[in-house]
Design an enzyme around this catalytic site. Sequence first.
Site, PDB file in Angstrom:
ATOM      1  N   ASP A 140       0.762  -1.053   0.047  1.00 60.36           N
ATOM      2  CA  ASP A 140       0.068  -0.079  -0.098  1.00 60.36           C
ATOM      3  C   ASP A 140       0.852   1.092   0.058  1.00 60.36           C
ATOM      4  O   ASP A 140       1.449   1.493   1.149  1.00 60.36           O
ATOM      5  CB  ASP A 140      -0.874   0.004   1.367  1.00 60.36           C
ATOM      6  CG  ASP A 140      -1.879  -1.070   1.184  1.00 60.36           C
ATOM      7  OD1 ASP A 140      -1.956  -2.214   0.507  1.00 60.36           O
ATOM      8  OD2 ASP A 140      -2.925  -0.763   1.779  1.00 60.36           O
ATOM      9  N   LYS A 145      -7.090   3.492  -3.414  1.00 63.49           N
ATOM     10  CA  LYS A 145      -7.438   3.250  -1.933  1.00 63.49           C
ATOM     11  C   LYS A 145      -7.551   4.916  -1.430  1.00 63.49           C
ATOM     12  O   LYS A 145      -6.741   5.855  -1.916  1.00 63.49           O
ATOM     13  CB  LYS A 145      -6.308   2.822  -1.158  1.00 63.49           C
ATOM     14  CG  LYS A 145      -6.570   2.812   0.439  1.00 63.49           C
ATOM     15  CD  LYS A 145      -5.332   1.970   0.887  1.00 63.49           C
ATOM     16  CE  LYS A 145      -5.354   2.255   2.521  1.00 63.49           C
ATOM     17  NZ  LYS A 145      -4.315   1.375   3.169  1.00 63.49           N
ATOM     18  N   LYS A 173     -10.449   0.417  -2.354  1.00 65.91           N
ATOM     19  CA  LYS A 173     -10.308   0.167  -0.821  1.00 65.91           C
ATOM     20  C   LYS A 173     -10.718   1.521  -0.019  1.00 65.91           C
ATOM     21  O   LYS A 173      -9.749   2.489  -0.372  1.00 65.91           O
ATOM     22  CB  LYS A 173      -8.624  -0.206  -0.779  1.00 65.91           C
ATOM     23  CG  LYS A 173      -8.557  -0.578   0.746  1.00 65.91           C
ATOM     24  CD  LYS A 173      -7.154  -1.139   1.091  1.00 65.91           C
ATOM     25  CE  LYS A 173      -6.881  -1.248   2.459  1.00 65.91           C
ATOM     26  NZ  LYS A 173      -5.455  -1.777   2.794  1.00 65.91           N
TER      27      LYS A 173
END
Length: 329
Positions: free
Chosen positions: A166, A229, A265
């Site tokens: 991430d 995300k 996400k």
Amino acid sequence: MTRETRLSPMQLPQVTEPRNPGMELDMGWVRRAQANSSAIERRVATLPGRRSVKKDHQAAWLLRAITCIDLTTLAGDDTTERVRRLCAKGRHPVRADLLQALGFDRLSVAAICVYHDMVAPAVAALTGSGIPVAAVSTGFPAGLSPFHLRVAEIGESVQAGANEIDIVISRRHVLSGDWQALYDEMRAFRAACGEAHVKAILATGELGTLRNVARASLVCMMAGADFIKTSTGKESVNATLPVSLVMIRAIREYHERTGYRVGYKPAGGISKAKDALVYLSLIKEELGDRWLRPDLFRFGASSLLGDIERQLEHHVTGAYSAAHRHALG
């Protein structure tokens, strides 16, 4: 297809789907991206009341939500033992008696998300489970460390066994409209990840406008992001429904134009089961059932799992239980 098979951990997107290879930066497409804030807010305001699921249907949706959770600990006082406990909870996120009463034998979360130093303990604790380890990287959460160190950090986490990375983007590139710099940065991060699945954290609460969110989403996908995300969870404003609508519509447009599916996400501030149901409803309406699987949708969360387990106990027994009965570790 058995219930166990249907809810078991999914493969990474680059295994179950053709991986998004990215494309050349299309500045015309980026500049055309707009966001009508009033219309977006009207659209999402209808969701909580209009899309309501009850009883067995609600339980089924909550079980699906669990399989899409990146169970996360990103605290300064993380220890190896805390991560081991979190991994144990990820392997068995719902008490066995509740799961049996619901007619399921096996269930797990989508991934365990940790800082780099906790990757190795997490990998060891998850051996044989099929649950991937995700590492936050690139100077998380601010992304302001020297560029070569951010790239090197990715490599270190992959070498330690992280299956997913991430990354955080440089917000200044978005705020200054330097889309080429954002594209080049994201391409470098994607290359450093190699076969590891890369999620691009936009830190949407710090991007200023929904139009910036739309444009940053497109640029990161053009640069090869497997997922986009919302947040690090450390900003003052994290995942919101308006931001989510903008990002998933960018995902839909990217898929329509390129044929590649990119995951989504939301992260930060999603702590209640009812909130998870709203997000799942939004995904179903805007992207369709294919995105309601952990290879294309994740919740970045920690306390969310405990509240979902409480709701499942209420469904089984008719009584609400105290939160401490469903501890994360």
